[in-house]
Design a protein around this motif. Sequence first.
Motif, mmCIF file in Angstrom:
data_model
loop_
_atom_site.group_PDB
_atom_site.id
_atom_site.type_symbol
_atom_site.label_atom_id
_atom_site.label_comp_id
_atom_site.label_asym_id
_atom_site.label_seq_id
_atom_site.Cartn_x
_atom_site.Cartn_y
_atom_site.Cartn_z
ATOM 1 N N GLY A 13 -15.930 6.933 0.376
ATOM 2 C CA GLY A 13 -16.777 5.937 -0.279
ATOM 3 C C GLY A 13 -16.991 4.736 0.633
ATOM 4 O O GLY A 13 -18.108 4.219 0.770
ATOM 5 N N LEU A 14 -15.921 4.340 1.296
ATOM 6 C CA LEU A 14 -15.978 3.173 2.181
ATOM 7 C C LEU A 14 -16.861 3.454 3.406
ATOM 8 O O LEU A 14 -17.756 2.675 3.745
ATOM 9 C CB LEU A 14 -14.549 2.846 2.614
ATOM 10 N N LEU A 15 -16.616 4.610 4.043
ATOM 11 C CA LEU A 15 -17.429 4.962 5.217
ATOM 12 C C LEU A 15 -18.889 5.121 4.805
ATOM 13 O O LEU A 15 -19.805 4.697 5.513
ATOM 14 C CB LEU A 15 -16.918 6.262 5.852
ATOM 15 N N SER A 17 1.066 -11.547 8.818
ATOM 16 C CA SER A 17 0.875 -11.029 7.465
ATOM 17 C C SER A 17 -0.465 -10.358 7.252
ATOM 18 O O SER A 17 -1.521 -10.933 7.479
ATOM 19 C CB SER A 17 1.001 -12.135 6.432
ATOM 20 N N LEU A 18 -0.382 -9.138 6.740
ATOM 21 C CA LEU A 18 -1.562 -8.348 6.416
ATOM 22 C C LEU A 18 -2.349 -8.969 5.259
ATOM 23 O O LEU A 18 -3.565 -8.867 5.191
ATOM 24 C CB LEU A 18 -1.057 -6.947 6.006
ATOM 25 N N GLY A 19 -1.630 -9.625 4.381
ATOM 26 C CA GLY A 19 -2.253 -10.190 3.180
ATOM 27 C C GLY A 19 -3.104 -11.423 3.443
ATOM 28 O O GLY A 19 -3.642 -12.036 2.522
ATOM 29 N N GLY A 40 -4.951 -2.520 2.599
ATOM 30 C CA GLY A 40 -5.391 -1.439 1.729
ATOM 31 C C GLY A 40 -5.108 -1.728 0.269
ATOM 32 O O GLY A 40 -4.954 -2.905 -0.121
ATOM 33 N N SER A 41 -5.005 -0.659 -0.536
ATOM 34 C CA SER A 41 -4.902 -0.817 -1.990
ATOM 35 C C SER A 41 -3.471 -1.064 -2.458
ATOM 36 O O SER A 41 -3.241 -1.230 -3.651
ATOM 37 C CB SER A 41 -5.465 0.425 -2.674
ATOM 38 N N ALA A 42 -2.526 -1.056 -1.521
ATOM 39 C CA ALA A 42 -1.107 -1.355 -1.811
ATOM 40 C C ALA A 42 -0.624 -0.747 -3.118
ATOM 41 O O ALA A 42 -0.211 -1.472 -4.038
ATOM 42 C CB ALA A 42 -0.878 -2.880 -1.795
ATOM 43 N N PRO A 43 -0.631 0.581 -3.246
ATOM 44 C CA PRO A 43 -0.234 1.205 -4.518
ATOM 45 C C PRO A 43 1.186 0.848 -4.944
ATOM 46 O O PRO A 43 1.480 0.840 -6.140
ATOM 47 C CB PRO A 43 -0.343 2.717 -4.242
ATOM 48 N N ASP A 44 2.036 0.493 -3.958
ATOM 49 C CA ASP A 44 3.433 0.159 -4.303
ATOM 50 C C ASP A 44 3.561 -1.099 -5.153
ATOM 51 O O ASP A 44 4.566 -1.284 -5.840
ATOM 52 C CB ASP A 44 4.282 0.037 -3.015
ATOM 53 N N ILE A 45 2.560 -1.970 -5.125
ATOM 54 C CA ILE A 45 2.677 -3.212 -5.925
ATOM 55 C C ILE A 45 1.508 -3.376 -6.905
ATOM 56 O O ILE A 45 1.418 -4.394 -7.595
ATOM 57 C CB ILE A 45 2.752 -4.460 -5.013
ATOM 58 N N ALA A 61 0.121 -9.288 -5.982
ATOM 59 C CA ALA A 61 -0.654 -9.115 -4.740
ATOM 60 C C ALA A 61 -1.119 -10.466 -4.206
ATOM 61 O O ALA A 61 -1.456 -11.380 -4.975
ATOM 62 C CB ALA A 61 -1.866 -8.234 -5.009
ATOM 63 N N ASN A 62 -1.151 -10.560 -2.901
ATOM 64 C CA ASN A 62 -1.649 -11.771 -2.249
ATOM 65 C C ASN A 62 -3.184 -11.736 -2.250
ATOM 66 O O ASN A 62 -3.784 -10.866 -1.624
ATOM 67 C CB ASN A 62 -1.111 -11.794 -0.810
ATOM 68 N N PRO A 63 -3.834 -12.683 -2.930
ATOM 69 C CA PRO A 63 -5.291 -12.647 -3.007
ATOM 70 C C PRO A 63 -5.988 -13.367 -1.849
ATOM 71 O O PRO A 63 -7.211 -13.425 -1.790
ATOM 72 C CB PRO A 63 -5.575 -13.389 -4.314
HETATM 73 N N1 LIG Z 1 -10.108 -0.803 3.574
HETATM 74 C C1 LIG Z 1 -9.406 -0.087 2.709
HETATM 75 O O1 LIG Z 1 -9.809 0.107 1.571
HETATM 76 C C2 LIG Z 1 -8.071 0.457 3.139
HETATM 77 C C3 LIG Z 1 -7.444 0.004 4.295
HETATM 78 C C4 LIG Z 1 -6.168 0.488 4.602
HETATM 79 C C5 LIG Z 1 -5.565 1.415 3.760
HETATM 80 N N2 LIG Z 1 -6.243 1.861 2.658
HETATM 81 C C6 LIG Z 1 -5.627 2.789 1.691
HETATM 82 O O2 LIG Z 1 -4.673 2.060 0.904
HETATM 83 C C7 LIG Z 1 -3.616 2.932 0.500
HETATM 84 C C8 LIG Z 1 -2.279 2.314 0.908
HETATM 85 O O3 LIG Z 1 -2.233 2.236 2.347
HETATM 86 P P1 LIG Z 1 -1.068 1.534 3.172
HETATM 87 O O4 LIG Z 1 0.146 1.454 2.290
HETATM 88 O O5 LIG Z 1 -0.982 2.212 4.457
HETATM 89 O O6 LIG Z 1 -1.611 0.074 3.491
HETATM 90 P P2 LIG Z 1 -1.693 -1.222 2.557
HETATM 91 O O7 LIG Z 1 -2.367 -2.255 3.325
HETATM 92 O O8 LIG Z 1 -2.257 -0.881 1.233
HETATM 93 O O9 LIG Z 1 -0.148 -1.646 2.320
HETATM 94 C C9 LIG Z 1 0.791 -1.808 3.375
HETATM 95 C C10 LIG Z 1 1.948 -2.703 2.878
HETATM 96 O O10 LIG Z 1 1.496 -4.053 2.792
HETATM 97 C C11 LIG Z 1 1.597 -4.537 1.472
HETATM 98 N N3 LIG Z 1 0.353 -5.283 1.171
HETATM 99 C C12 LIG Z 1 -0.900 -4.957 1.575
HETATM 100 N N4 LIG Z 1 -1.771 -5.848 1.101
HETATM 101 C C13 LIG Z 1 -1.056 -6.751 0.397
HETATM 102 C C14 LIG Z 1 -1.406 -7.904 -0.348
HETATM 103 N N5 LIG Z 1 -2.670 -8.333 -0.447
HETATM 104 N N6 LIG Z 1 -0.429 -8.582 -0.977
HETATM 105 C C15 LIG Z 1 0.863 -8.192 -0.878
HETATM 106 N N7 LIG Z 1 1.260 -7.108 -0.191
HETATM 107 C C16 LIG Z 1 0.302 -6.398 0.436
HETATM 108 C C17 LIG Z 1 1.752 -3.336 0.577
HETATM 109 O O11 LIG Z 1 2.463 -3.631 -0.611
HETATM 110 C C18 LIG Z 1 2.448 -2.344 1.489
HETATM 111 O O12 LIG Z 1 3.838 -2.545 1.418
HETATM 112 C C19 LIG Z 1 -3.885 4.273 1.186
HETATM 113 O O13 LIG Z 1 -4.496 5.122 0.244
HETATM 114 C C20 LIG Z 1 -4.839 3.929 2.321
HETATM 115 O O14 LIG Z 1 -5.683 5.006 2.650
HETATM 116 C C21 LIG Z 1 -7.456 1.381 2.326
#
Ligand SMILES: NC(=O)c1ccc[n+]([C@@H]2O[C@H](COP(=O)([O-])OP(=O)(O)OC[C@H]3O[C@@H](n4cnc5c(N)ncnc54)[C@H](O)[C@@H]3O)[C@@H](O)[C@H]2O)c1
Length: 364
Positions: A91-93, A257-259, A279-284, A290-292
């Motif tokens: 979808g993104l590409l 920081s990625l956030g 990315g979508s950070a499914p873990d949190i 989440a950091n906005p």
């Molecule tokens: N542009 C995009 O939409 C994009 C980019 C990268 C990954 N993804 C997708 O996201 C999913 C998870 O990928 P991933 O875990 O490798 O990368 P991720 O960036 O989602 O998360 C990496 C780590 O950083 C933390 N993190 C990321 N953004 C954060 C925020 N805003 N606030 C707090 N913590 C944050 C997460 O909790 C995780 O521990 C996968 O399905 C991947 O394909 C999407």
Amino acid sequence: MHKKVVLLPGDGIGLEVIHAAKDVLEAIASQFNHTFEFETHLIGGSAIDTEGTPLPDHTVEACQRADAVLLGAVGGPKWDQLPSHLRPEKGLLGIRKALDLFANLRPIKGFPTLLHASPLKEEVVTGSDLLIVRELTGGLYFGQPSERRDNNQTVVDTLAYTRHEIERIVDKAFQSAQLRRGHLTSVDKANVLESSKLWREVVEEKKINYPDVKVEHLLVDAAAMKLITNPTSFDVIVTENMFGDILSDEASVLTGSLGMLPSASLREDGVGLYEPVHGSAPDIAGQGIANPLAMILSAALMLRHSFGLNEEARRMEEAVEHVLERGYHTRDLHILNGMVVGTEEMTKLVVDFIYSLSSSEVTK
Ligand SMILES: NC(=O)c1ccc[n+]([C@@H]2O[C@H](COP(=O)([O-])OP(=O)(O)OC[C@H]3O[C@@H](n4cnc5c(N)ncnc54)[C@H](O)[C@@H]3O)[C@@H](O)[C@H]2O)c1
């Protein structure tokens, strides 16, 4: 000013952070007398679940009618086993391609309160504030279909660029440098690659049109080294697709920081898609932690690059900096003696700062 903005929350924390950006944009609209008309559409896994495709037609059509698009993030383990044509990333590409977004801009700024979390020495990163302008639709990733020959003994990938493709990204980079500190570093491999030789020729031709910008050329290997040894020496870096892919990820660790990292992908007429680097950070996801800020900073890029609202963009960035300086941060960041807040509270702090600007500080 009246602008139409399409919101594509996507998946995971995308939904939470896009809300935050909308709230902050509404505060800016109110303070500076603009109207932003928002329309929300599906993309990624959420679109697969409800419509069976990661990029529904209505999403593409809405984005094509919009002045700009804000995207949260796509993907998550739920969709990892799907065949590749059905994955959320498609979808993104697909939307980048449908909108012909050829220029990717990634600003990387070290916020003083966060620099201690950088893997580099604080004295090396202090003051770093650079912008990587990456060509996004040409080069090695978009050459002739890759080939395997001679029974798998030979592989061929092609790196092709047209003069037009180079000219438009180089122009974008010069213009970006004019809006910043007027210094442009063009990164290539002109000692080896023909495409890089043409790249360098184009930069040399174009610089006559931008006498206020100082230009230097750097080979990509030297640039990779200098990014971590002397990041403060850069203002704007312009480079082709693959070099930009690698260098922008390398540079992203500078801030610690990625956030915090926003990005913009632009078309020639200035329409753009703005998204955080994370990315979508499914873990949190769904926990309200989440950091906005990367999404909010992406919205600030939208104001600057698609709408020409430089003062409003600057105020949004100032609001983020102000909140961090007061010690507030989400769980992913660390500020000495700071205070941890959730997504909503962090957003409210940014919004409150914007509403606190006095009428003399906003030019309505
Ligand atoms: N542009 C995009 O939409 C994009 C980019 C990268 C990954 N993804 C997708 O996201 C999913 C998870 O990928 P991933 O875990 O490798 O990368 P991720 O960036 O989602 O998360 C990496 C780590 O950083 C933390 N993190 C990321 N953004 C954060 C925020 N805003 N606030 C707090 N913590 C944050 C997460 O909790 C995780 O521990 C996968 O399905 C991947 O394909 C999407």
